[in-house]
Scaffold this motif. Structure first.
Motif, mmCIF file in Angstrom:
data_model
loop_
_atom_site.group_PDB
_atom_site.id
_atom_site.type_symbol
_atom_site.label_atom_id
_atom_site.label_comp_id
_atom_site.label_asym_id
_atom_site.label_seq_id
_atom_site.Cartn_x
_atom_site.Cartn_y
_atom_site.Cartn_z
ATOM 1 N N GLU A 16 25.624 -3.838 8.708
ATOM 2 C CA GLU A 16 25.157 -2.476 9.016
ATOM 3 C C GLU A 16 25.121 -1.559 7.803
ATOM 4 N N SER A 17 25.846 -1.908 6.745
ATOM 5 C CA SER A 17 25.889 -1.034 5.571
ATOM 6 C C SER A 17 24.829 -1.387 4.527
ATOM 7 N N LYS A 18 24.128 -2.505 4.721
ATOM 8 C CA LYS A 18 23.109 -2.935 3.763
ATOM 9 C C LYS A 18 21.828 -2.132 3.921
ATOM 10 N N GLN A 19 21.214 -1.770 2.788
ATOM 11 C CA GLN A 19 19.918 -1.107 2.833
ATOM 12 C C GLN A 19 18.859 -2.091 3.325
ATOM 13 N N ILE B 243 9.885 5.734 6.336
ATOM 14 C CA ILE B 243 11.247 5.215 6.241
ATOM 15 C C ILE B 243 11.498 4.816 4.786
ATOM 16 N N ASN B 244 12.575 5.316 4.231
ATOM 17 C CA ASN B 244 12.953 4.950 2.868
ATOM 18 C C ASN B 244 13.799 3.681 2.948
ATOM 19 N N LEU B 245 13.186 2.560 2.617
ATOM 20 C CA LEU B 245 13.848 1.259 2.725
ATOM 21 C C LEU B 245 14.966 1.081 1.709
ATOM 22 N N GLU B 246 14.960 1.910 0.673
ATOM 23 C CA GLU B 246 15.979 1.799 -0.376
ATOM 24 C C GLU B 246 17.241 2.589 -0.054
ATOM 25 N N THR B 247 17.170 3.525 0.893
ATOM 26 C CA THR B 247 18.356 4.297 1.259
ATOM 27 C C THR B 247 18.753 4.131 2.726
ATOM 28 N N THR B 248 17.819 3.746 3.580
ATOM 29 C CA THR B 248 18.113 3.579 5.008
ATOM 30 C C THR B 248 18.848 2.258 5.210
ATOM 31 N N THR B 249 20.006 2.338 5.872
ATOM 32 C CA THR B 249 20.781 1.126 6.143
ATOM 33 C C THR B 249 20.414 0.551 7.506
ATOM 34 N N VAL B 250 20.894 -0.653 7.758
ATOM 35 C CA VAL B 250 20.706 -1.288 9.063
ATOM 36 C C VAL B 250 21.294 -0.388 10.148
ATOM 37 N N GLY B 251 22.484 0.141 9.912
ATOM 38 C CA GLY B 251 23.118 1.046 10.870
ATOM 39 C C GLY B 251 22.303 2.304 11.102
ATOM 40 N N ASP B 252 21.719 2.845 10.028
ATOM 41 C CA ASP B 252 20.863 4.029 10.157
ATOM 42 C C ASP B 252 19.661 3.727 11.049
ATOM 43 N N LEU B 253 19.026 2.570 10.822
ATOM 44 C CA LEU B 253 17.839 2.205 11.597
ATOM 45 C C LEU B 253 18.189 2.051 13.076
ATOM 46 N N GLU C 122 9.703 -4.468 3.836
ATOM 47 C CA GLU C 122 8.660 -3.773 3.092
ATOM 48 C C GLU C 122 7.733 -3.097 4.088
ATOM 49 N N ASN C 123 6.747 -2.391 3.589
ATOM 50 C CA ASN C 123 5.803 -1.698 4.454
ATOM 51 C C ASN C 123 5.191 -2.685 5.458
ATOM 52 N N GLU C 124 5.057 -2.225 6.701
ATOM 53 C CA GLU C 124 4.469 -2.990 7.802
ATOM 54 C C GLU C 124 5.296 -4.183 8.260
ATOM 55 N N ALA D 95 0.812 -1.219 0.000
ATOM 56 C CA ALA D 95 0.000 0.000 0.000
ATOM 57 C C ALA D 95 0.844 1.267 0.000
ATOM 58 N N ARG D 96 2.070 1.172 0.463
ATOM 59 C CA ARG D 96 2.970 2.321 0.484
ATOM 60 C C ARG D 96 4.240 1.952 -0.272
ATOM 61 N N PRO D 97 4.856 2.916 -0.917
ATOM 62 C CA PRO D 97 6.096 2.622 -1.644
ATOM 63 C C PRO D 97 7.254 2.350 -0.688
ATOM 64 N N LYS D 98 8.278 1.653 -1.174
ATOM 65 C CA LYS D 98 9.451 1.346 -0.352
ATOM 66 C C LYS D 98 10.193 2.601 0.074
ATOM 67 N N THR D 99 9.865 3.715 -0.538
ATOM 68 C CA THR D 99 10.515 4.976 -0.184
ATOM 69 C C THR D 99 9.783 5.701 0.946
ATOM 70 N N SER D 100 8.663 5.148 1.413
ATOM 71 C CA SER D 100 7.869 5.798 2.460
ATOM 72 C C SER D 100 7.135 4.752 3.301
ATOM 73 N N ALA D 101 7.875 3.795 3.823
ATOM 74 C CA ALA D 101 7.283 2.670 4.548
ATOM 75 C C ALA D 101 7.051 2.985 6.023
ATOM 76 N N ILE D 102 6.134 2.255 6.590
ATOM 77 C CA ILE D 102 5.918 2.264 8.033
ATOM 78 C C ILE D 102 6.453 0.936 8.551
ATOM 79 N N ILE D 103 7.371 1.000 9.500
ATOM 80 C CA ILE D 103 7.872 -0.233 10.112
ATOM 81 C C ILE D 103 7.759 -0.113 11.630
ATOM 82 N N THR D 104 7.632 -1.248 12.272
ATOM 83 C CA THR D 104 7.556 -1.296 13.721
ATOM 84 C C THR D 104 8.821 -1.948 14.248
#
Length: 140
Positions: A104-107, A41-51, A114-116, A12-21
């Motif tokens: 940590e460097s992987k997106q 959350i932009n899943l395509e640019t946010t890394t594990v370290g960023d999260l 993905e969303n949710e 329902a939401r693009p990977k560039t604007s996801a909701i994650i818990t």
């Protein structure tokens, strides 16, 4: 046409604007966790370290997180995706160690988020100890 939108929520939401818990786990044995819902959350640019950094910042600065500030949160692990199978363990899935987000460097999208999606955030040493004896306890 019913007018009902039957789009799956993970799409329902693009990977560039996801909701994650993020399930921030203070104690595995006492099942102490608090959910942190992150929006846009932009899943395509946010890394594990960023999260990890985003979650740690909320824990350290936002009201209501004080009891969590003394835990060394160092590990993220996939808990469940929207419409996916859920674990029978209510606090964390003890199987699927390949679901640990170790690079940590992987997106996030490279790990299939993905969303949710729900992610567990915890102390790895505490997790390994709990795996050896996965008994829950209750304060009396």
């Amino acid at each position: 046409m019913s007018g009902f939108d039957d789009t799956l929520t993970n799409l329902a939401r693009p990977k560039t604007s996801a909701i994650i818990t993020v399930r921030v786990i203070k104690s595995l044995e006492f099942r102490t966790e608090r959910s942190l819902v992150l929006r846009d959350i932009n899943l395509e640019t946010t890394t594990v370290g960023d999260l990890k950094g985003i979650a740690r910042n909320v824990i350290q600065t936002q009201p209501g997180w004080k009891p969590y500030r003394f835990v060394q949160f160092d590990t993220l692990k996939l808990y469940t995706k929207a419409h996916g199978a859920k674990t029978t363990n209510l606090i964390i899935n003890l199987d699927h160690d390949e679901w640990i987000l170790s690079d940590e460097s992987k997106q996030l999208s490279e790990y299939g988020l993905e969303n949710e999606t729900e992610i567990s955030f915890f102390n790895r040493e505490m997790y390994e100890k709990f795996r050896l004896d996965p008994q829950t306890r209750w304060e009396s």
